[in-house]
Design a protein around this motif. Structure first.
Motif, PDB file in Angstrom:
ATOM      1  N   TYR A  67       0.796  -1.227   0.000  1.00 40.49           N
ATOM      2  CA  TYR A  67       0.000   0.000   0.000  1.00 40.49           C
ATOM      3  C   TYR A  67       0.829   1.278   0.000  1.00 40.49           C
ATOM      4  CZ  TYR A  67      -3.723  -3.280   1.153  1.00 40.49           C
ATOM      5  OH  TYR A  67      -4.606  -4.324   1.136  1.00 40.49           O
ATOM      6  N   ASN A  68       2.158   1.137   0.098  1.00 39.76           N
ATOM      7  CA  ASN A  68       3.041   2.308   0.130  1.00 39.76           C
ATOM      8  C   ASN A  68       2.741   3.200   1.329  1.00 39.76           C
ATOM      9  OD1 ASN A  68       5.261   3.626  -0.860  1.00 39.76           O
ATOM     10  ND2 ASN A  68       4.235   4.543  -2.620  1.00 39.76           N
ATOM     11  N   ALA A  69       2.284   2.587   2.414  1.00 41.55           N
ATOM     12  CA  ALA A  69       2.036   3.333   3.641  1.00 41.55           C
ATOM     13  C   ALA A  69       3.370   3.726   4.267  1.00 41.55           C
ATOM     14  CB  ALA A  69       1.230   2.486   4.623  1.00 41.55           C
ATOM     15  N   SER A  70       3.414   4.888   4.877  1.00 44.02           N
ATOM     16  CA  SER A  70       4.643   5.343   5.509  1.00 44.02           C
ATOM     17  C   SER A  70       5.007   4.440   6.680  1.00 44.02           C
ATOM     18  CB  SER A  70       4.477   6.783   6.005  1.00 44.02           C
ATOM     19  OG  SER A  70       3.571   6.826   7.100  1.00 44.02           O
ATOM     20  N   LEU A  71       6.270   4.476   7.060  1.00 46.46           N
ATOM     21  CA  LEU A  71       6.703   3.658   8.193  1.00 46.46           C
ATOM     22  C   LEU A  71       5.959   4.034   9.477  1.00 46.46           C
ATOM     23  CD1 LEU A  71       8.524   1.504   9.430  1.00 46.46           C
ATOM     24  CD2 LEU A  71      10.307   3.256   9.668  1.00 46.46           C
ATOM     25  N   PRO A  72       5.824   5.336   9.808  1.00 43.83           N
ATOM     26  CA  PRO A  72       5.069   5.667  11.032  1.00 43.83           C
ATOM     27  C   PRO A  72       3.623   5.171  10.991  1.00 43.83           C
ATOM     28  CG  PRO A  72       6.366   7.549  10.341  1.00 43.83           C
ATOM     29  CD  PRO A  72       6.459   6.546   9.237  1.00 43.83           C
ATOM     30  N   PHE A  73       2.967   5.295   9.831  1.00 39.85           N
ATOM     31  CA  PHE A  73       1.581   4.848   9.723  1.00 39.85           C
ATOM     32  C   PHE A  73       1.499   3.327   9.836  1.00 39.85           C
ATOM     33  CE2 PHE A  73      -2.553   5.308   7.051  1.00 39.85           C
ATOM     34  CZ  PHE A  73      -3.298   5.230   8.216  1.00 39.85           C
ATOM     35  N   SER A  74       2.443   2.623   9.214  1.00 41.13           N
ATOM     36  CA  SER A  74       2.461   1.160   9.286  1.00 41.13           C
ATOM     37  C   SER A  74       2.695   0.697  10.721  1.00 41.13           C
ATOM     38  CB  SER A  74       3.542   0.599   8.367  1.00 41.13           C
ATOM     39  OG  SER A  74       3.317   0.962   7.024  1.00 41.13           O
ATOM     40  N   ILE A  75       3.574   1.386  11.434  1.00 38.14           N
ATOM     41  CA  ILE A  75       3.813   1.051  12.834  1.00 38.14           C
ATOM     42  C   ILE A  75       2.566   1.328  13.667  1.00 38.14           C
ATOM     43  CG2 ILE A  75       5.116   1.715  14.902  1.00 38.14           C
ATOM     44  CD1 ILE A  75       7.540   2.166  13.073  1.00 38.14           C
ATOM     45  N   PHE A  76       1.894   2.450  13.395  1.00 38.93           N
ATOM     46  CA  PHE A  76       0.673   2.794  14.133  1.00 38.93           C
ATOM     47  C   PHE A  76      -0.396   1.713  13.963  1.00 38.93           C
ATOM     48  CE2 PHE A  76      -3.609   4.679  13.907  1.00 38.93           C
ATOM     49  CZ  PHE A  76      -3.724   5.160  15.204  1.00 38.93           C
ATOM     50  N   ILE A  77      -0.615   1.265  12.724  1.00 37.92           N
ATOM     51  CA  ILE A  77      -1.616   0.230  12.469  1.00 37.92           C
ATOM     52  C   ILE A  77      -1.228  -1.073  13.170  1.00 37.92           C
ATOM     53  CG2 ILE A  77      -2.636  -1.221  10.660  1.00 37.92           C
ATOM     54  CD1 ILE A  77      -2.394   1.220   8.791  1.00 37.92           C
ATOM     55  N   THR A  78       0.048  -1.407  13.115  1.00 36.50           N
ATOM     56  CA  THR A  78       0.521  -2.638  13.751  1.00 36.50           C
ATOM     57  C   THR A  78       0.371  -2.562  15.266  1.00 36.50           C
ATOM     58  OG1 THR A  78       2.069  -3.000  11.935  1.00 36.50           O
ATOM     59  CG2 THR A  78       2.490  -4.187  13.987  1.00 36.50           C
ATOM     60  N   LEU A  79       0.683  -1.421  15.851  1.00 36.56           N
ATOM     61  CA  LEU A  79       0.521  -1.259  17.298  1.00 36.56           C
ATOM     62  C   LEU A  79      -0.943  -1.379  17.699  1.00 36.56           C
ATOM     63  CD1 LEU A  79       3.020   1.651  18.079  1.00 36.56           C
ATOM     64  CD2 LEU A  79       3.258  -0.769  18.692  1.00 36.56           C
ATOM     65  N   ALA A  80      -1.847  -0.861  16.847  1.00 40.34           N
ATOM     66  CA  ALA A  80      -3.277  -1.009  17.135  1.00 40.34           C
ATOM     67  C   ALA A  80      -3.671  -2.483  17.134  1.00 40.34           C
ATOM     68  CB  ALA A  80      -4.096  -0.234  16.103  1.00 40.34           C
ATOM     69  N   GLY A  81      -3.095  -3.246  16.198  1.00 40.55           N
ATOM     70  CA  GLY A  81      -3.357  -4.684  16.168  1.00 40.55           C
ATOM     71  C   GLY A  81      -2.817  -5.386  17.398  1.00 40.55           C
ATOM     72  N   LEU A  82      -1.624  -5.004  17.823  1.00 37.63           N
ATOM     73  CA  LEU A  82      -1.036  -5.613  19.021  1.00 37.63           C
ATOM     74  C   LEU A  82      -1.835  -5.240  20.263  1.00 37.63           C
ATOM     75  CD1 LEU A  82       2.742  -5.031  18.235  1.00 37.63           C
ATOM     76  CD2 LEU A  82       1.585  -7.246  18.393  1.00 37.63           C
ATOM     77  N   TRP A  83      -2.315  -4.025  20.312  1.00 38.87           N
ATOM     78  CA  TRP A  83      -3.116  -3.573  21.451  1.00 38.87           C
ATOM     79  C   TRP A  83      -4.395  -4.403  21.570  1.00 38.87           C
ATOM     80  CZ3 TRP A  83      -7.227   0.604  21.112  1.00 38.87           C
ATOM     81  CH2 TRP A  83      -7.735   0.911  22.373  1.00 38.87           C
ATOM     82  N   THR A  84      -4.990  -4.719  20.420  1.00 41.07           N
ATOM     83  CA  THR A  84      -6.239  -5.481  20.414  1.00 41.07           C
ATOM     84  C   THR A  84      -6.009  -6.972  20.590  1.00 41.07           C
ATOM     85  OG1 THR A  84      -7.137  -3.845  18.865  1.00 41.07           O
ATOM     86  CG2 THR A  84      -8.361  -5.898  19.115  1.00 41.07           C
ATOM     87  N   ALA A  85      -4.977  -7.506  19.951  1.00 38.99           N
ATOM     88  CA  ALA A  85      -4.849  -8.965  19.861  1.00 38.99           C
ATOM     89  C   ALA A  85      -3.419  -9.451  20.035  1.00 38.99           C
ATOM     90  CB  ALA A  85      -5.389  -9.430  18.513  1.00 38.99           C
ATOM     91  N   GLY A  86      -2.585  -8.675  20.706  1.00 35.02           N
ATOM     92  CA  GLY A  86      -1.205  -9.072  20.879  1.00 35.02           C
ATOM     93  C   GLY A  86      -1.022 -10.129  21.961  1.00 35.02           C
ATOM     94  N   TYR A  87      -0.022 -10.975  21.789  1.00 34.04           N
ATOM     95  CA  TYR A  87       0.344 -11.940  22.824  1.00 34.04           C
ATOM     96  C   TYR A  87       1.804 -12.308  22.632  1.00 34.04           C
ATOM     97  CZ  TYR A  87       0.555 -16.114  19.825  1.00 34.04           C
ATOM     98  OH  TYR A  87       0.916 -17.053  18.885  1.00 34.04           O
ATOM     99  N   ILE A  88       2.391 -12.940  23.623  1.00 40.67           N
ATOM    100  CA  ILE A  88       3.782 -13.369  23.539  1.00 40.67           C
ATOM    101  C   ILE A  88       3.820 -14.860  23.236  1.00 40.67           C
ATOM    102  CG2 ILE A  88       5.967 -13.635  24.780  1.00 40.67           C
ATOM    103  CD1 ILE A  88       5.220 -11.197  26.427  1.00 40.67           C
ATOM    104  N   LYS A  89       4.468 -15.190  22.153  1.00 41.67           N
ATOM    105  CA  LYS A  89       4.684 -16.595  21.806  1.00 41.67           C
ATOM    106  C   LYS A  89       6.030 -17.008  22.411  1.00 41.67           C
ATOM    107  CE  LYS A  89       4.850 -19.751  17.852  1.00 41.67           C
ATOM    108  NZ  LYS A  89       4.752 -19.857  16.388  1.00 41.67           N
ATOM    109  N   TRP A  90       6.017 -17.978  23.290  1.00 45.32           N
ATOM    110  CA  TRP A  90       7.185 -18.279  24.117  1.00 45.32           C
ATOM    111  C   TRP A  90       8.159 -19.269  23.490  1.00 45.32           C
ATOM    112  CZ3 TRP A  90       8.211 -15.155  27.985  1.00 45.32           C
ATOM    113  CH2 TRP A  90       7.158 -14.421  28.562  1.00 45.32           C
ATOM    114  N   THR A  91       7.711 -20.050  22.503  1.00 41.76           N
ATOM    115  CA  THR A  91       8.601 -21.072  21.955  1.00 41.76           C
ATOM    116  C   THR A  91       8.979 -20.742  20.516  1.00 41.76           C
ATOM    117  OG1 THR A  91       6.662 -22.356  21.272  1.00 41.76           O
ATOM    118  CG2 THR A  91       7.642 -22.900  23.398  1.00 41.76           C
ATOM    119  N   PRO A  92      10.207 -20.988  20.086  1.00 42.50           N
ATOM    120  CA  PRO A  92      11.327 -21.465  20.921  1.00 42.50           C
ATOM    121  C   PRO A  92      11.975 -20.365  21.750  1.00 42.50           C
ATOM    122  CG  PRO A  92      12.053 -21.173  18.667  1.00 42.50           C
ATOM    123  CD  PRO A  92      10.574 -20.894  18.663  1.00 42.50           C
ATOM    124  N   TRP A  93      11.552 -19.095  21.490  1.00 43.02           N
ATOM    125  CA  TRP A  93      11.999 -17.977  22.322  1.00 43.02           C
ATOM    126  C   TRP A  93      10.875 -16.945  22.318  1.00 43.02           C
ATOM    127  CZ3 TRP A  93      14.571 -19.364  17.777  1.00 43.02           C
ATOM    128  CH2 TRP A  93      14.294 -18.567  16.653  1.00 43.02           C
TER     129      TRP A  93
END
Length: 266
Positions: A52-78
């Motif tokens: 989509y040629n989205a800017s890096l700040p905008f892409s990070i913002f959208i990704t952070l919104a996704g993590l805020w809603t549905a983020g989790y830590i996958k523990w394996t293998p690290w």
């Protein structure tokens, strides 16, 4: 369509999808996992920039919104930070909201509702037609509504420079946005400030990503138009249009400016 674009593979019943066509398109073309599960932040940021040629700040913002809603830590293998699933983004009232242009509102009982237990330890595929609701959490429909898509296409009244059919101009998408706002039930209910901004911002992103022509700020952006064919492909079939070309760069500021042009359109 360019041969460098990965082929379109429709979602299977076991694949996870969101109410956001932009993300579903990325999954359907394999820019992020096709099953819509266990998405890394770097994967999503790169896909938003690449496609989509989205800017890096905008892409990070959208990704952070996704993590805020549905983020989790996958523990394996690290330990790794992940977005659990696309469908987890359908949780009503977080970043998802009523009055989407082509998705029905989230109702207490809806054939397209699906939920998963809040204490789920691992991502799980979700059928968009299960009708299940768990622990009182609502998940909005993730499949586009044929009737709402048809209504949006009926809003196309603006001449398009390359298509024989009228396209969706700035005043057209404003009219569609206002119609959907009025469809919120009960009628006295309105989107709050944040979700209203999301809704108008999504309309602006449609014009940025799919539109052609200049944003004429002296004439409420009236030179910008999206073809009906692109609307059907991207919003209806959740794939990149046949005439897809990477759009002009855009980010948070441009999206906000285009949102204002839509709101001022005659």
């Amino acid at each position: 369509m360019s041969t460098s674009i990965p082929p379109f593979v429709p979602a299977r019943p076991t694949d996870s999808r969101s109410p956001c066509p932009a993300l579903n398109v990325l999954a359907n073309h394999g820019y992020i996992p096709h099953n819509g599960l266990d998405i890394s932040p770097i994967q999503l940021i790169r896909a938003l920039q690449t496609v989509y040629n989205a800017s890096l700040p905008f892409s990070i913002f959208i990704t952070l919104a996704g993590l805020w809603t549905a983020g989790y830590i996958k523990w394996t293998p690290w330990p790794k930070l992940r977005i659990r699933s696309l469908h987890a983004l359908a949780l009503h009232g977080v970043i998802e909201h009523d009055a989407s242009l082509v998705h029905e509102n989230a109702l207490p009982i809806h054939l397209s509702l699906k939920s998963f237990p809040s204490d789920s330890k691992s991502p799980t595929p979700h059928s968009p037609q299960s009708g299940e609701e768990i622990k009182g959490k609502l998940y909005a429909p993730t499949s586009p509504s044929p009737s709402l898509l048809a209504a949006l296409l009926s809003d196309c009244t603006t001449p398009h420079p390359t298509s024989p059919n009228p396209g969706l101009g700035m005043s057209d998408i404003k009219r569609a946005r206002q119609r959907r706002d009025k469809a919120i039930s009960p009628p006295s209910t309105k989107l709050d400030f944040v979700h209203e901004a999301f809704a108008w911002g999504e309309s602006a992103k449609i014009m940025c990503v799919l539109g052609v022509g200049n944003f004429d700020e002296d004439n409420e952006g009236s030179g910008r138009v999206v073809s009906a064919e692109r609307i059907k492909a991207w919003l209806g079939e959740e794939r990149l249009p046949d005439d897809w070309t990477r759009p002009e760069p855009f980010g948070i500021l441009k999206t906000n400016n285009v949102k204002g042009l839509i709101q001022k359109a005659a």
